[in-house]
Design an enzyme around this catalytic site. Sequence first.
Site, PDB file in Angstrom:
ATOM      1  N   GLY A  43      44.824  13.101  47.798  1.00 49.15           N
ATOM      2  CA  GLY A  43      44.161  14.083  46.754  1.00 49.15           C
ATOM      3  C   GLY A  43      43.733  15.110  47.165  1.00 49.15           C
ATOM      4  O   GLY A  43      43.781  16.208  46.344  1.00 49.15           O
ATOM      5  N   CYS A  44      42.984  15.439  48.546  1.00 47.61           N
ATOM      6  CA  CYS A  44      42.559  16.216  49.074  1.00 47.61           C
ATOM      7  C   CYS A  44      43.504  17.576  49.270  1.00 47.61           C
ATOM      8  O   CYS A  44      43.316  18.689  49.080  1.00 47.61           O
ATOM      9  CB  CYS A  44      41.687  16.123  50.233  1.00 47.61           C
ATOM     10  SG  CYS A  44      40.291  15.084  49.684  1.00 47.61           S
ATOM     11  N   THR A  45      44.466  16.948  49.698  1.00 50.64           N
ATOM     12  CA  THR A  45      45.734  17.953  49.887  1.00 50.64           C
ATOM     13  C   THR A  45      46.286  18.591  48.812  1.00 50.64           C
ATOM     14  O   THR A  45      46.500  19.752  48.655  1.00 50.64           O
ATOM     15  CB  THR A  45      46.745  17.298  50.734  1.00 50.64           C
ATOM     16  OG1 THR A  45      46.568  16.643  52.082  1.00 50.64           O
ATOM     17  CG2 THR A  45      47.929  18.270  50.807  1.00 50.64           C
ATOM     18  N   ALA A  48      43.392  21.229  47.632  1.00 48.59           N
ATOM     19  CA  ALA A  48      43.541  22.365  48.597  1.00 48.59           C
ATOM     20  C   ALA A  48      44.757  23.361  48.319  1.00 48.59           C
ATOM     21  O   ALA A  48      44.785  24.557  48.266  1.00 48.59           O
ATOM     22  CB  ALA A  48      43.742  21.840  50.186  1.00 48.59           C
TER      23      ALA A  48
END
Length: 151
Positions: A43-45, A48
Amino acid sequence: MLQIGDKMPTFELPDQEGKLVKSSDFAGKPLVVYFYPKDDTPGCTKEACSFRDSFKEFKDRGITVIGISADTAQAHGKFASKYNLPFVLLSDPDKSVIKAFGAWGEKKMYGKSYEGIIRSTFVIDAEGKVKKVFPKVKPEDHAQEVLAALG
């Protein structure tokens, strides 16, 4: 969690290169500050990379993008390098800035409650006041959602 009209908390945190970044460095400039749980997770990738892919649009509007998590500056450096992230990632291991923005709190996963970073984004105007809050963000295409809200 900070609300529209609140003053952005002051901060001083290291970026992905270990350089100290202060909130005062952005005085007089609009800012997007997004909080995310962990470098190099799915999710964070996605989130970003969403900001990376829309970075030129933010830059053309004179808006600085900053990502903040509790990961180390070294982890941020690897993450930024791996995905060619053109914006600043700040390391907040003691979670003081994360908590000051209100991006820390109860989360639930698989029926269990725990404390963690709440994926959230704050648009800060040139006077340092919160202009828009995105609580509990969905990571895909979030940058486009932020740009749309900015008009």
